[in-house]
Write a protein that holds these residues in place. Sequence first.
Motif, PDB file in Angstrom:
ATOM      1  N   UNK A  18       0.830  -1.207   0.000  1.00  0.00           N
ATOM      2  CA  UNK A  18       0.000   0.000   0.000  1.00  0.00           C
ATOM      3  C   UNK A  18       0.858   1.248   0.000  1.00  0.00           C
ATOM      4  N   UNK A  19       0.364   2.299  -0.635  1.00  0.00           N
ATOM      5  CA  UNK A  19       1.093   3.566  -0.674  1.00  0.00           C
ATOM      6  C   UNK A  19       0.988   4.284   0.664  1.00  0.00           C
ATOM      7  N   UNK A  20       2.111   4.895   1.083  1.00  0.00           N
ATOM      8  CA  UNK A  20       2.049   5.767   2.253  1.00  0.00           C
ATOM      9  C   UNK A  20       1.238   7.000   1.895  1.00  0.00           C
ATOM     10  N   UNK A  21       0.299   7.344   2.751  1.00  0.00           N
ATOM     11  CA  UNK A  21      -0.566   8.476   2.438  1.00  0.00           C
ATOM     12  C   UNK A  21      -1.030   9.142   3.728  1.00  0.00           C
ATOM     13  N   UNK A  22      -1.141  10.456   3.680  1.00  0.00           N
ATOM     14  CA  UNK A  22      -1.711  11.222   4.787  1.00  0.00           C
ATOM     15  C   UNK A  22      -2.983  11.874   4.264  1.00  0.00           C
ATOM     16  N   UNK A  23      -4.099  11.625   4.936  1.00  0.00           N
ATOM     17  CA  UNK A  23      -5.386  12.201   4.534  1.00  0.00           C
ATOM     18  C   UNK A  23      -5.747  13.294   5.529  1.00  0.00           C
TER      19      UNK A  23
ATOM     20  N   UNK B 232      -7.155  14.085  10.805  1.00  0.00           N
ATOM     21  CA  UNK B 232      -5.907  13.690  10.164  1.00  0.00           C
ATOM     22  C   UNK B 232      -5.804  12.170  10.247  1.00  0.00           C
ATOM     23  N   UNK B 233      -5.577  11.515   9.128  1.00  0.00           N
ATOM     24  CA  UNK B 233      -5.380  10.069   9.092  1.00  0.00           C
ATOM     25  C   UNK B 233      -4.008   9.814   8.490  1.00  0.00           C
TER      26      UNK B 233
ATOM     27  N   UNK C 201      -1.696  21.787  13.352  1.00  0.00           N
ATOM     28  CA  UNK C 201      -1.012  20.571  12.907  1.00  0.00           C
ATOM     29  C   UNK C 201      -1.198  20.370  11.412  1.00  0.00           C
ATOM     30  N   UNK C 202      -2.414  20.605  10.926  1.00  0.00           N
ATOM     31  CA  UNK C 202      -2.687  20.460   9.494  1.00  0.00           C
ATOM     32  C   UNK C 202      -1.830  21.432   8.687  1.00  0.00           C
ATOM     33  N   UNK C 203      -1.747  22.684   9.119  1.00  0.00           N
ATOM     34  CA  UNK C 203      -0.937  23.684   8.415  1.00  0.00           C
ATOM     35  C   UNK C 203       0.541  23.304   8.413  1.00  0.00           C
TER      36      UNK C 203
END
Length: 348
Positions: free
Chosen positions: A239-244, A252-253, A328-330
Amino acid sequence: MKYILLFLFLFSSLNATKISDISSIIGVRENQIIGYSLVVGLKKTGDGTTSKFTLQSISNMLKAMDIDMKPIDIKSKNVAAVVVTARMKPFSRQGDKFNVIVSSIGDAKSLEGGTLLMTPLKGVDGKIYALAQGSVSIGGRNVRGAGSESHPTSGVVYNGGIIEREINSNLYNQHYATLSLKESDFKNAVSVQNAINKFYATQVAVATDSRSIKLKCPKNRSMIEFLAEVQNIDMDYTPKDKIIINERTGTIVAGVDIELKPIILTHGDITIKIIPQKSVSDPAGAMKVDNNLVIGLNEDAVYTKKGTTTVANLVRSLDKLGATPKDIISILEAMKSAGSISADLEVI
């Protein structure tokens, strides 16, 4: 607004999975169908006189029943104009029943207790594939007692649709089929190809690009048998590493093993140096989160054991320092732009 930080434990190591879990067969899919109609029998919760299209629709319906009534003379509030949508499953046959979704497009207050009139449902080609009719259910109420409806202007007619026209499919007599990966990845495309060829001990699969694997049916099997076997084959899947990131909800996932490159960042009154070390420092006044993570409050530094400098540890550190989910998102978005994060970052 209440924010949520959610971490899924996703590992980039090889995972055994079935081919059916990561791919679909091209041509075997659902089809969207849509129609326009009226819901009648409402208790004065239908469209008002400002919804001209509803009045015109009522007039047209009555005219088809040999009743000549001008739209301007219609004052009923027991009728609502609706759009009816549904999904037609692959290999649907005449007489098959399915659920349809009914949504108000006028100023109706509720569809509770209404009945959907016979509605032709069309595909993108303009042909009628199904008919829908029946009692509308709006799903009850949100709370006990006399609470408000969950969403009174949208409902479901359970088993209200019936297939009238089939979509022709001749899969049984085909000699070739194509798998499509749900996510584009050259490595996984090759893994699927190799797993299928190993299973049959011959060349029956060829990866033509990062998503498509062309299949040739063996002579001793029908296409249906062949595809059933192919979908059940186990393979090594990466699986690809991904941040959602969902900026609207602050969710944040991220995988726990997504590594970061060393970086110094400043965001508002937060300044952090990310320092990976062979053995984690423990300066005076530091906050020890665990054996692999120490936050140096006086030095504005995050000390991590080499190999554990991950997004998960960064977010834990920022949370301990009082950063909000929006902060955190920013920070994550800025770090991705700076090249500190190599994983894909998707904002939804």
